[in-house]
Each structure stands twice: as structure tokens, then as C-alpha cells.
Write a protein that holds these residues in place. Sequence first.
Motif, PDB file in Angstrom:
ATOM      1  N   GLY A 151       0.791  -1.226   0.000  1.00  0.00           N
ATOM      2  CA  GLY A 151       0.000   0.000   0.000  1.00  0.00           C
ATOM      3  C   GLY A 151       0.820   1.272   0.000  1.00  0.00           C
ATOM      4  N   ASP A 152       2.129   1.163  -0.032  1.00  0.00           N
ATOM      5  CA  ASP A 152       3.013   2.328   0.014  1.00  0.00           C
ATOM      6  C   ASP A 152       3.885   2.330  -1.237  1.00  0.00           C
ATOM      7  N   THR A 153       3.435   3.031  -2.264  1.00  0.00           N
ATOM      8  CA  THR A 153       4.157   3.040  -3.536  1.00  0.00           C
ATOM      9  C   THR A 153       5.573   3.560  -3.369  1.00  0.00           C
ATOM     10  N   LYS A 154       5.704   4.680  -2.694  1.00  0.00           N
ATOM     11  CA  LYS A 154       7.028   5.290  -2.516  1.00  0.00           C
ATOM     12  C   LYS A 154       7.979   4.317  -1.823  1.00  0.00           C
ATOM     13  N   GLY A 155       7.540   3.725  -0.720  1.00  0.00           N
ATOM     14  CA  GLY A 155       8.400   2.807   0.011  1.00  0.00           C
ATOM     15  C   GLY A 155       8.766   1.597  -0.809  1.00  0.00           C
ATOM     16  N   MET A 156       7.789   1.071  -1.578  1.00  0.00           N
ATOM     17  CA  MET A 156       8.015  -0.144  -2.344  1.00  0.00           C
ATOM     18  C   MET A 156       9.046   0.069  -3.438  1.00  0.00           C
ATOM     19  N   VAL A 157       8.850   1.093  -4.270  1.00  0.00           N
ATOM     20  CA  VAL A 157       9.768   1.293  -5.388  1.00  0.00           C
ATOM     21  C   VAL A 157      11.127   1.797  -4.901  1.00  0.00           C
ATOM     22  N   THR A 158      11.129   2.575  -3.811  1.00  0.00           N
ATOM     23  CA  THR A 158      12.405   3.089  -3.303  1.00  0.00           C
ATOM     24  C   THR A 158      13.260   1.968  -2.739  1.00  0.00           C
ATOM     25  N   GLU A 159      12.664   1.087  -1.918  1.00  0.00           N
ATOM     26  CA  GLU A 159      13.445  -0.023  -1.364  1.00  0.00           C
ATOM     27  C   GLU A 159      13.966  -0.920  -2.467  1.00  0.00           C
ATOM     28  N   PHE A 160      13.092  -1.247  -3.426  1.00  0.00           N
ATOM     29  CA  PHE A 160      13.548  -2.125  -4.502  1.00  0.00           C
ATOM     30  C   PHE A 160      14.695  -1.491  -5.271  1.00  0.00           C
ATOM     31  N   ALA A 161      14.536  -0.222  -5.651  1.00  0.00           N
ATOM     32  CA  ALA A 161      15.557   0.427  -6.469  1.00  0.00           C
ATOM     33  C   ALA A 161      16.881   0.542  -5.732  1.00  0.00           C
ATOM     34  N   GLN A 162      16.828   0.883  -4.460  1.00  0.00           N
ATOM     35  CA  GLN A 162      18.066   1.024  -3.700  1.00  0.00           C
ATOM     36  C   GLN A 162      18.778  -0.312  -3.547  1.00  0.00           C
ATOM     37  N   GLN A 163      18.020  -1.362  -3.242  1.00  0.00           N
ATOM     38  CA  GLN A 163      18.627  -2.677  -3.096  1.00  0.00           C
ATOM     39  C   GLN A 163      19.163  -3.188  -4.429  1.00  0.00           C
ATOM     40  N   ALA A 164      18.403  -2.971  -5.496  1.00  0.00           N
ATOM     41  CA  ALA A 164      18.856  -3.414  -6.814  1.00  0.00           C
ATOM     42  C   ALA A 164      20.128  -2.683  -7.218  1.00  0.00           C
ATOM     43  N   ALA A 165      20.210  -1.395  -6.889  1.00  0.00           N
ATOM     44  CA  ALA A 165      21.384  -0.607  -7.263  1.00  0.00           C
ATOM     45  C   ALA A 165      22.641  -1.087  -6.548  1.00  0.00           C
ATOM     46  N   THR A 166      22.488  -1.633  -5.332  1.00  0.00           N
ATOM     47  CA  THR A 166      23.668  -2.119  -4.611  1.00  0.00           C
ATOM     48  C   THR A 166      24.148  -3.461  -5.159  1.00  0.00           C
ATOM     49  N   GLN A 167      23.283  -4.197  -5.839  1.00  0.00           N
ATOM     50  CA  GLN A 167      23.638  -5.540  -6.288  1.00  0.00           C
ATOM     51  C   GLN A 167      23.792  -5.658  -7.802  1.00  0.00           C
ATOM     52  N   ALA A 168      23.293  -4.670  -8.543  1.00  0.00           N
ATOM     53  CA  ALA A 168      23.323  -4.749 -10.006  1.00  0.00           C
ATOM     54  C   ALA A 168      24.741  -4.548 -10.535  1.00  0.00           C
ATOM     55  N   HIS A 169      24.995  -5.129 -11.694  1.00  0.00           N
ATOM     56  CA  HIS A 169      26.268  -4.982 -12.373  1.00  0.00           C
ATOM     57  C   HIS A 169      26.096  -4.040 -13.567  1.00  0.00           C
ATOM     58  N   GLY A 170      27.197  -3.485 -14.019  1.00  0.00           N
ATOM     59  CA  GLY A 170      27.134  -2.554 -15.133  1.00  0.00           C
ATOM     60  C   GLY A 170      27.053  -1.110 -14.656  1.00  0.00           C
ATOM     61  N   GLU A 171      26.849  -0.217 -15.583  1.00  0.00           N
ATOM     62  CA  GLU A 171      26.809   1.203 -15.284  1.00  0.00           C
ATOM     63  C   GLU A 171      25.538   1.823 -15.848  1.00  0.00           C
TER      64      GLU A 171
END
Length: 457
Positions: A151-171
Motif C-alpha cells: 500500500g506504500d508506492t514510494k516505500g516499495m519502489v524506493t526499497e527495490f531500487a536502492q537494493q537493486a542498485a547495490t547488487q546490479a552490475h554494469g553502469e
Amino acid sequence: MSALRRPSPGALPRLLTGLLLAALVLLVGAGALPQPAHAAGTGLDTVAEALKKSPVYVDPRVRDQLPDADRNALAEKIRNADKPVFVAVLPDAPEFPRATLLRDLRTKVGITGVYAVHIGANGFNAGADRQVLPHNAASNLKLAAQHSHTGDTKGMVTEFAQQAATQAHGEAPSSWNDGAGGGSATGLLIGGAVVVAGGVGGYALLRRARKQRQERERAELDALRVVVDEDITAFGEELDRLDFNPSEPGATDAMRTDYTSALDAYDLAKTRMAEARRPEDVRPVTEALEDGRFALATLAARRTGAPLPERRLPCFFDPRHGPSTADVQWAPPGGAPRPVPACAADATRVADGLEPMSRTVQTPGGPQPYWDAGPAYSPWAGGYFGGGGVLTAMVAGTVLGSVLSAPSAYADSPSFFNGPEGGSESGADFNAADFAGGFGDGGGFDGGGFDGGGGDW
């Protein structure tokens, strides 16, 4: 004949300025400069074009779910991380059919990366090209964000994006640096500047790439330093607790050799860590610690008259536990069971159906087992377990497993699965199975999720 005169120091900058001004005048006279943009559309093509220029897009109809200030803040975080993470917040509308939305969006953007889409009240789905983020990692990050922020769009997309950015490869894709406007006129103007300025732009790009790599390595080494310092401290405490005097009655030359080896390993680990400048420099540190712990185990056996220990790998769950005593069956979430070395205490816990005492490290998303904490821990684990096929088999299906399956993780060469690196253009050439799943409304896999078996993706 008069001698040729050397141009004054300020001649070239004045010439460059004159040429650019002349080009600007011609473009204005021709009406070629970009005109004010018309109201943006709302179809999938509009979303894709926007994501080519910025990491976050919010449809005007759902702006209240992620207001402009929050959108801009999230986009800035992704840019600063320099990772190809794309986020779209969309309404539940006919032009965004859920059954094909994520796959079609990836096709239209045409850039390798991690894609997340929030749709309607609480629909959320995500996928990633395998060379950017492992299949299981994308799925697990998606579910974690859903469960934590229903029910919290901001929290959902922010957590996912931040976590993905720490684990993703490439630039991050270079198109994010081009700005949001400009059209063909800007292209002409930039082209003219390149002709005049020669290789200045290329040199600037090389400097930027070098700086980004150095900043990434510095951040990874800082995170590793905390973990390795804990390892060194733990080994030092073992030495302090050791009740052994080389001159005590009954001490043999073999015991003294073991003791000296342990002390030398401790000193070597401290020295190598102090000299470390890149994440790869950590491997000799953990190699030294492993040698020292085996020397202590051998010394303990000699003092008690027990059989000398077999040289085995350290405990997989936490190398600070010392050499393993047995292999146990273990599997990461969603992965297949495999044998891993365990100390006596962890082997007993696993046999009793309990969770082993796994080593966790701090990440931006909170504590994580070291095998799911990011690529920086590859040399750390390699020093303990030797790297290569043995360690790769043990951590298959985890973030660390994906790194070890890709020798180019710390090199400037093509990425993990012989595909375009994260952030590069691939067009529609990608594995659609990586974007298979469904929009979970309120959590779950919506009929099967990422690994197939339901979910019309």
C-alpha cells in the motif's frame, strides 16, 4: 617573405567560441532549435522514451503516489549509484496491459538493466537482464519490497531500487547524461562542438569512467574493511585466549612451529589489510587468516594428543568458526541443495533442522548473509575457500554465485552471460524469460512468479 606568426595563447578559445556562436545563429535563423515540448503522452512509448533519459518515470495520472520531489530524489539516488535501474509508476489503464507490460517496456527501452513497474493501487513487478542481476535476486528483492511496503508506492519502489542498485552490475546508460530535451538541433550543435573540440569529449568520458570505477572500488573496500577487521580481531582474540607458552614443559618443536605460524599469519593479515587499495587486495588477508586458524587447530591437537586435523575448508556459514569438520546439505532460498563444509556446531544445528549461525554483513538494506551482500565479497570469500569451481558450486543461486560465474566482475570486459553489459543498448535482444512473472497485488508471486509456472509472462 615574412615569418609565420604563432597564434596567441587565447586564439584557440576565441576561435572555438566564434564557431559555436556562428552555429547557434545559423540554427536560430533556420528555426532548428528545440521548441517548447507539448503535453507528454501517456502510452508505453512515452514511458520508454522517458526512461531512456531518466531512471524514474511517473505517469501524470498517479503523481500523488510518487510526487515530483520523491521521484527526483529517487532518480538522483539511482544516478549516484551509477547503475542501470529503471522504475516506472503507472495507472491501471488499458494502454498498460499487465500480461505483457514489463517485457514490452524492456523491449521498447532497449537497454540492459533492472526494470521495476508499479501499477494501479498496489501492483508491482520487476525483472532484470541476467548479466545485470541474477534471476533469483531480482525475484527476492521484488517480494521483499512488496511484503515490507504493502500500500506504500514510494516505500516499495524506493526499497527495490536502492537494493537493486547495490547488487546490479554494469553502469548507468549514457543516455541519462544527455538531458531530457534537445532534439535534432541539439544533436547538430553537439556535433559541431565535437568537430571543433576534437578528442576533448572522449578524454572527459574516460576520466569519468575511471573516476566512477575508483569510487566504486573505494566504497567496496570500505565495506570490506569493516568485515575483515572483524575477522582479524576475532583471530587475535583466539590467540589471546590460547594458553600456550613455547617454553612450557612438554612443548615440542612442532608445537612451537604451529604457534609461530599462527602469529606470523596474524601479523601478515594486519599488514596486507593496511596495504589494501582495491577489493582484490583482500584475498591475501583472508588466505593468511585461514592458514593461521589451521595452525591453531593443529597446535590444539598436538597438545591434547588427538589425531592431527585434516586440512579442510573453513566453515562455509562463517569462516571465523574455524576449519570444518563435515559436509552438510544446504540450499539458499529457492535454490537446489548442495554439500557445504560446516564446523561441528553448525553441522549439529543443520542436522537438528535449525538455521546455522551464518555470517551476516551490513548492506544499505540491512544485514545480509555474505553470499547475498554484493560482488565486493568475492575476493573475501575467495581467500577463505580458494575461489574457482568449489566455491562457485557452493554459492550457486546467490548473488556471490553470479559474480564467481563471471570472471569479468572486476574487469572492464563484456559481462557475465556473454551479453551486453548493464546500461548498454541491446534493443529487443534479451531473454524474455528473465521478465517472466506477474504483478503481485499485496505480495506473492501472483500465480507462479518469476520462475514460471503461472503468471501470464
